[in-house]
Design an enzyme around this catalytic site. Structure first.
Site, PDB file in Angstrom:
ATOM      1  CE  LYS A  13      -2.609  -0.950   3.575  1.00  0.00           C
ATOM      2  NZ  LYS A  13      -1.935  -2.265   3.981  1.00  0.00           N
ATOM      3  NE  ARG A  88      -5.252  -1.755   9.256  1.00  0.00           N
ATOM      4  CZ  ARG A  88      -4.201  -0.412   8.834  1.00  0.00           C
ATOM      5  NH1 ARG A  88      -4.607   0.965   8.717  1.00  0.00           N
ATOM      6  NH2 ARG A  88      -3.076  -0.794   8.868  1.00  0.00           N
ATOM      7  NE  ARG A 122       7.251  -2.298   6.212  1.00  0.00           N
ATOM      8  CZ  ARG A 122       5.735  -1.963   6.149  1.00  0.00           C
ATOM      9  NH1 ARG A 122       5.094  -1.621   4.991  1.00  0.00           N
ATOM     10  NH2 ARG A 122       4.925  -1.578   7.027  1.00  0.00           N
ATOM     11  NE  ARG A 151       5.336  -0.040  10.428  1.00  0.00           N
ATOM     12  CZ  ARG A 151       4.452   0.107   9.667  1.00  0.00           C
ATOM     13  NH1 ARG A 151       4.269   0.955   8.148  1.00  0.00           N
ATOM     14  NH2 ARG A 151       2.688  -0.161  10.361  1.00  0.00           N
ATOM     15  NE  ARG A 162       1.661  -4.513  11.245  1.00  0.00           N
ATOM     16  CZ  ARG A 162       2.690  -4.802  10.282  1.00  0.00           C
ATOM     17  NH1 ARG A 162       3.711  -5.499  10.735  1.00  0.00           N
ATOM     18  NH2 ARG A 162       2.349  -3.718   9.281  1.00  0.00           N
TER      19      ARG A 162
HETATM   20  P1  AMP Z   1      -0.123   1.115   9.320  1.00  0.00           P
HETATM   21  O1  AMP Z   1       1.061   2.081   9.051  1.00  0.00           O
HETATM   22  O2  AMP Z   1      -0.987   1.502   7.796  1.00  0.00           O
HETATM   23  O3  AMP Z   1       0.651  -0.562   8.710  1.00  0.00           O
HETATM   24  O4  AMP Z   1      -0.604   0.867  10.499  1.00  0.00           O
HETATM   25  C1  AMP Z   1       0.571   0.868  11.784  1.00  0.00           C
HETATM   26  C2  AMP Z   1      -0.764   0.656  12.338  1.00  0.00           C
HETATM   27  O5  AMP Z   1      -1.264   1.685  13.311  1.00  0.00           O
HETATM   28  C3  AMP Z   1      -1.616  -0.385  13.009  1.00  0.00           C
HETATM   29  O6  AMP Z   1      -1.096  -1.314  13.195  1.00  0.00           O
HETATM   30  C4  AMP Z   1      -3.073   0.073  13.747  1.00  0.00           C
HETATM   31  O7  AMP Z   1      -2.579  -0.263  14.682  1.00  0.00           O
HETATM   32  C5  AMP Z   1      -2.506   1.969  13.468  1.00  0.00           C
HETATM   33  N1  AMP Z   1      -3.627   1.763  12.647  1.00  0.00           N
HETATM   34  C6  AMP Z   1      -3.655   2.350  11.441  1.00  0.00           C
HETATM   35  N2  AMP Z   1      -4.397   2.709  10.273  1.00  0.00           N
HETATM   36  C7  AMP Z   1      -5.145   2.621  11.208  1.00  0.00           C
HETATM   37  C8  AMP Z   1      -6.824   1.954  11.219  1.00  0.00           C
HETATM   38  N3  AMP Z   1      -7.615   2.529   9.613  1.00  0.00           N
HETATM   39  N4  AMP Z   1      -7.381   2.236  12.209  1.00  0.00           N
HETATM   40  C9  AMP Z   1      -7.186   1.286  13.631  1.00  0.00           C
HETATM   41  N5  AMP Z   1      -5.883   1.249  13.737  1.00  0.00           N
HETATM   42  C10 AMP Z   1      -4.822   1.775  12.570  1.00  0.00           C
END
Ligand code: AMP
Length: 207
Positions: A13, A88, A122, A151, A162
């Site tokens: 993404k 999400r 990554r 990360r 996740r």
């Molecule tokens: P990402 O960078 O999109 O993989 O997001 C990293 C983490 O941020 C996720 O594993 C969640 O803990 C939190 N997070 C990001 N976007 C959302 C969302 N739309 N709803 C809930 N938690 C989120």
């Protein structure tokens, strides 16, 4: 052009988002990046979000929805935006439906077995860029010169959590956007360039 990128962690993404926003000149709205930036600044929101993120859990809907709502109200979103990592959950999708009209949902489909390899290799930059150790050996970002880091939630045990969370929440989202007739599923088990060619074909049609 209001677009959503859907896909498991590691589906690509972020990579597609960087290409799309550069090509179509629309803002990239990543809720994950917003939380990471708050964590880096040590804000209360950052501390709150981190307690969920480090465990691979989702941040509660009300908090995420408020952030997206206020971001979408800014001037730069009037000509379109790209949402990455939001919605999400079905509750987030329903809330979004009330504040914006979405033109396309790009669902990046990947084989779960390759996701683990992608995420453990990554390396991320605070500017939002990310690289993979198999194709990039430097420890500085080629875009901004920032130091790359792993990360906190890219550790194998958190990645699995996740992925489990993603699997257990994605189907209602897919049904929701399929019913609206705006969901397009792409095979994301390919190179960034190959996937982006498909993305352009889809987005040029709605432009
Ligand atoms: P990402 O960078 O999109 O993989 O997001 C990293 C983490 O941020 C996720 O594993 C969640 O803990 C939190 N997070 C990001 N976007 C959302 C969302 N739309 N709803 C809930 N938690 C989120």
């Amino acid at each position: 052009m209001n677009v959503i990128l859907l896909g498991a962690p590691g589906a690509g993404k972020g990579s597609q988002a960087n290409k799309i926003t550069e090509y179509y000149k629309i803002p990239h709205i990543s809720t994950g990046d917003a939380f990471r930036s708050n964590i880096a600044k040590g804000t209360e929101l950052g501390k709150y979000a981190q307690s969920f993120m480090d465990k691979g859990q989702l941040v509660p809907d009300d908090v995420v929805i408020k952030i997206v709502e206020s971001r979408l109200s800014l001037e730069d979103c009037t000509k379109g935006f790209l949402l990455d990592g939001f919605p999400r959950t079905l509750a987030q999708a329903v809330a979004l439906d009330k504040i914006a009209d979405i033109d396309a949902v790009l669902n990046l489909a990947v084989d779960p077995s390759i996701v683990m390899k992608r995420l453990t290799g990554r390396r991320s930059c605070r500017c939002g860029a990310c690289y993979h150790i198999s194709t990039y050996s430097s420890d500085t970002c080629e875009k901004c010169g920032g130091k790359l880091y792993i990360r906190e939630d890219d550790k194998p045990e958190t990645i699995q959590k996740r992925l489990d969370v993603y699997q257990s929440t994605v189907n209602p989202l897919i049904d929701f956007y399929e019913e609206k007739g705006i969901l397009v599923t792409l095979n994301a088990d390919r190179t960034i360039e190959e996937v982006f060619e498909d993305v352009k074909r889809i987005l040029n049609d709605i432009d």
